[in-house]
Design a protein around this motif. Structure first.
Motif, mmCIF file in Angstrom:
data_model
loop_
_atom_site.group_PDB
_atom_site.id
_atom_site.type_symbol
_atom_site.label_atom_id
_atom_site.label_comp_id
_atom_site.label_asym_id
_atom_site.label_seq_id
_atom_site.Cartn_x
_atom_site.Cartn_y
_atom_site.Cartn_z
ATOM 1 N N GLY A 1 57.668 14.041 -39.122
ATOM 2 C CA GLY A 1 59.042 14.540 -39.167
ATOM 3 C C GLY A 1 59.812 14.159 -37.915
ATOM 4 N N LEU A 2 61.114 14.205 -38.029
ATOM 5 C CA LEU A 2 61.988 13.720 -36.969
ATOM 6 C C LEU A 2 61.951 14.594 -35.714
ATOM 7 C CD1 LEU A 2 63.861 11.412 -36.452
ATOM 8 C CD2 LEU A 2 65.746 12.762 -37.361
ATOM 9 N N ASP A 3 61.877 15.909 -35.847
ATOM 10 C CA ASP A 3 61.883 16.796 -34.683
ATOM 11 C C ASP A 3 60.629 16.603 -33.829
ATOM 12 O OD1 ASP A 3 63.011 18.867 -33.074
ATOM 13 O OD2 ASP A 3 61.499 20.238 -33.917
ATOM 14 N N GLU A 4 59.478 16.606 -34.466
ATOM 15 C CA GLU A 4 58.216 16.408 -33.736
ATOM 16 C C GLU A 4 58.145 14.994 -33.157
ATOM 17 O OE1 GLU A 4 54.739 17.677 -32.056
ATOM 18 O OE2 GLU A 4 56.126 18.896 -33.219
ATOM 19 N N ALA A 5 58.640 14.013 -33.913
ATOM 20 C CA ALA A 5 58.643 12.631 -33.442
ATOM 21 C C ALA A 5 59.520 12.486 -32.192
ATOM 22 C CB ALA A 5 59.143 11.707 -34.543
ATOM 23 N N ASP A 6 60.638 13.175 -32.145
ATOM 24 C CA ASP A 6 61.523 13.118 -30.991
ATOM 25 C C ASP A 6 60.836 13.655 -29.746
ATOM 26 O OD1 ASP A 6 63.991 12.722 -29.600
ATOM 27 O OD2 ASP A 6 64.370 14.876 -29.798
ATOM 28 N N LYS A 7 60.111 14.753 -29.895
ATOM 29 C CA LYS A 7 59.397 15.338 -28.759
ATOM 30 C C LYS A 7 58.313 14.395 -28.250
ATOM 31 C CE LYS A 7 60.131 20.061 -30.349
ATOM 32 N NZ LYS A 7 59.501 21.235 -30.949
ATOM 33 N N LEU A 8 57.550 13.823 -29.170
ATOM 34 C CA LEU A 8 56.476 12.917 -28.771
ATOM 35 C C LEU A 8 57.037 11.633 -28.154
ATOM 36 C CD1 LEU A 8 53.466 12.399 -28.658
ATOM 37 C CD2 LEU A 8 53.610 11.418 -30.948
ATOM 38 N N ALA A 9 58.143 11.140 -28.703
ATOM 39 C CA ALA A 9 58.758 9.931 -28.152
ATOM 40 C C ALA A 9 59.232 10.160 -26.722
ATOM 41 C CB ALA A 9 59.913 9.492 -29.038
ATOM 42 N N SER A 10 59.699 11.351 -26.418
ATOM 43 C CA SER A 10 60.123 11.669 -25.051
ATOM 44 C C SER A 10 58.943 11.626 -24.085
ATOM 45 C CB SER A 10 60.780 13.045 -24.997
ATOM 46 O OG SER A 10 61.948 13.065 -25.770
ATOM 47 N N VAL A 11 57.821 12.171 -24.505
ATOM 48 C CA VAL A 11 56.625 12.164 -23.656
ATOM 49 C C VAL A 11 56.115 10.740 -23.467
ATOM 50 C CG1 VAL A 11 54.229 12.927 -23.502
ATOM 51 C CG2 VAL A 11 55.983 14.515 -24.283
ATOM 52 N N ILE A 12 56.090 9.964 -24.542
ATOM 53 C CA ILE A 12 55.643 8.569 -24.436
ATOM 54 C C ILE A 12 56.579 7.794 -23.516
ATOM 55 C CG2 ILE A 12 55.403 6.412 -25.738
ATOM 56 C CD1 ILE A 12 54.402 8.100 -28.091
ATOM 57 N N GLY A 13 57.880 8.043 -23.614
ATOM 58 C CA GLY A 13 58.858 7.372 -22.762
ATOM 59 C C GLY A 13 58.632 7.638 -21.282
ATOM 60 N N VAL A 14 58.243 8.863 -20.940
ATOM 61 C CA VAL A 14 57.955 9.196 -19.543
ATOM 62 C C VAL A 14 56.778 8.373 -19.029
ATOM 63 C CG1 VAL A 14 57.062 11.016 -18.037
ATOM 64 C CG2 VAL A 14 58.934 11.508 -19.592
ATOM 65 N N PHE A 15 55.716 8.262 -19.826
ATOM 66 C CA PHE A 15 54.543 7.510 -19.383
ATOM 67 C C PHE A 15 54.820 6.008 -19.303
ATOM 68 C CE2 PHE A 15 52.373 11.430 -20.700
ATOM 69 C CZ PHE A 15 51.695 11.685 -19.516
ATOM 70 N N VAL A 16 55.636 5.490 -20.211
ATOM 71 C CA VAL A 16 56.010 4.074 -20.146
ATOM 72 C C VAL A 16 56.856 3.819 -18.896
ATOM 73 C CG1 VAL A 16 57.396 2.276 -21.268
ATOM 74 C CG2 VAL A 16 55.813 3.652 -22.617
ATOM 75 N N ALA A 17 57.766 4.717 -18.582
ATOM 76 C CA ALA A 17 58.592 4.573 -17.382
ATOM 77 C C ALA A 17 57.740 4.624 -16.117
ATOM 78 C CB ALA A 17 59.656 5.661 -17.340
ATOM 79 N N LEU A 18 56.767 5.516 -16.066
ATOM 80 C CA LEU A 18 55.871 5.592 -14.905
ATOM 81 C C LEU A 18 55.030 4.325 -14.767
ATOM 82 C CD1 LEU A 18 54.693 9.317 -15.048
ATOM 83 C CD2 LEU A 18 56.208 8.250 -13.362
ATOM 84 N N ALA A 19 54.562 3.799 -15.891
ATOM 85 C CA ALA A 19 53.786 2.552 -15.843
ATOM 86 C C ALA A 19 54.670 1.404 -15.351
ATOM 87 C CB ALA A 19 53.218 2.227 -17.223
ATOM 88 N N GLY A 20 55.923 1.344 -15.804
ATOM 89 C CA GLY A 20 56.851 0.312 -15.340
ATOM 90 C C GLY A 20 57.139 0.429 -13.854
ATOM 91 N N LEU A 21 57.283 1.643 -13.379
ATOM 92 C CA LEU A 21 57.501 1.866 -11.948
ATOM 93 C C LEU A 21 56.295 1.401 -11.141
ATOM 94 C CD1 LEU A 21 59.310 3.031 -9.718
ATOM 95 C CD2 LEU A 21 58.193 5.242 -10.120
ATOM 96 N N ALA A 22 55.101 1.701 -11.617
ATOM 97 C CA ALA A 22 53.888 1.277 -10.916
ATOM 98 C C ALA A 22 53.781 -0.249 -10.866
ATOM 99 C CB ALA A 22 52.651 1.873 -11.599
ATOM 100 N N VAL A 23 54.108 -0.914 -11.952
ATOM 101 C CA VAL A 23 54.058 -2.380 -11.977
ATOM 102 C C VAL A 23 55.099 -2.963 -11.033
ATOM 103 C CG1 VAL A 23 54.472 -4.402 -13.435
ATOM 104 C CG2 VAL A 23 53.063 -2.533 -14.282
ATOM 105 N N ALA A 24 56.284 -2.373 -10.979
ATOM 106 C CA ALA A 24 57.328 -2.852 -10.080
ATOM 107 C C ALA A 24 56.917 -2.693 -8.614
ATOM 108 C CB ALA A 24 58.628 -2.112 -10.338
#
Length: 101
Positions: A29-52
């Motif tokens: 469902g869209l509500d649960e997917a939105d919450k999970l996408a936010s958490v995944i986005g945080v980890f992707v951003a942290l990984a990008g920061l580490a690579v930079a």
């Protein structure tokens, strides 16, 4: 060759992750997917920061691929070429150069 394998492998993994996440998001469902996408986005951003940060540190310590300021040649008729180059170079006496097309 190794670089191409890594790029293609990364593309396959990214495509599989996109398809898998799309299927999962559609199932929960869209509500649960939105919450999970936010958490995944945080980890992707942290990984990008580490690579930079890693890239900046590696560049400061003289990363690979930097051309050497001087090239040494082992003999009297040796040629050292750096960078992009085209053409013919001869070091012998009475040498005939032919350029085929």
């Amino acid at each position: 060759m190794r670089g191409r394998v890594l790029v293609r492998g990364g593309a396959v993994v990214a495509a599989m992750a996109t398809v898998g996440l799309g299927g999962y998001f559609a199932a929960v469902g869209l509500d649960e997917a939105d919450k999970l996408a936010s958490v995944i986005g945080v980890f992707v951003a942290l990984a990008g920061l580490a690579v930079a940060v890693y890239g900046l540190v590696a560049e400061r310590h003289g990363g690979e691929g930097e051309p050497s300021p001087r090239s040494s040649t082992p003999g009297d008729r040796s040629i050292a070429i750096a960078g992009d180059h085209t053409g013919i170079a001869s070091t012998g006496d009475r040498t005939t150069n032919r350029q085929s097309r």
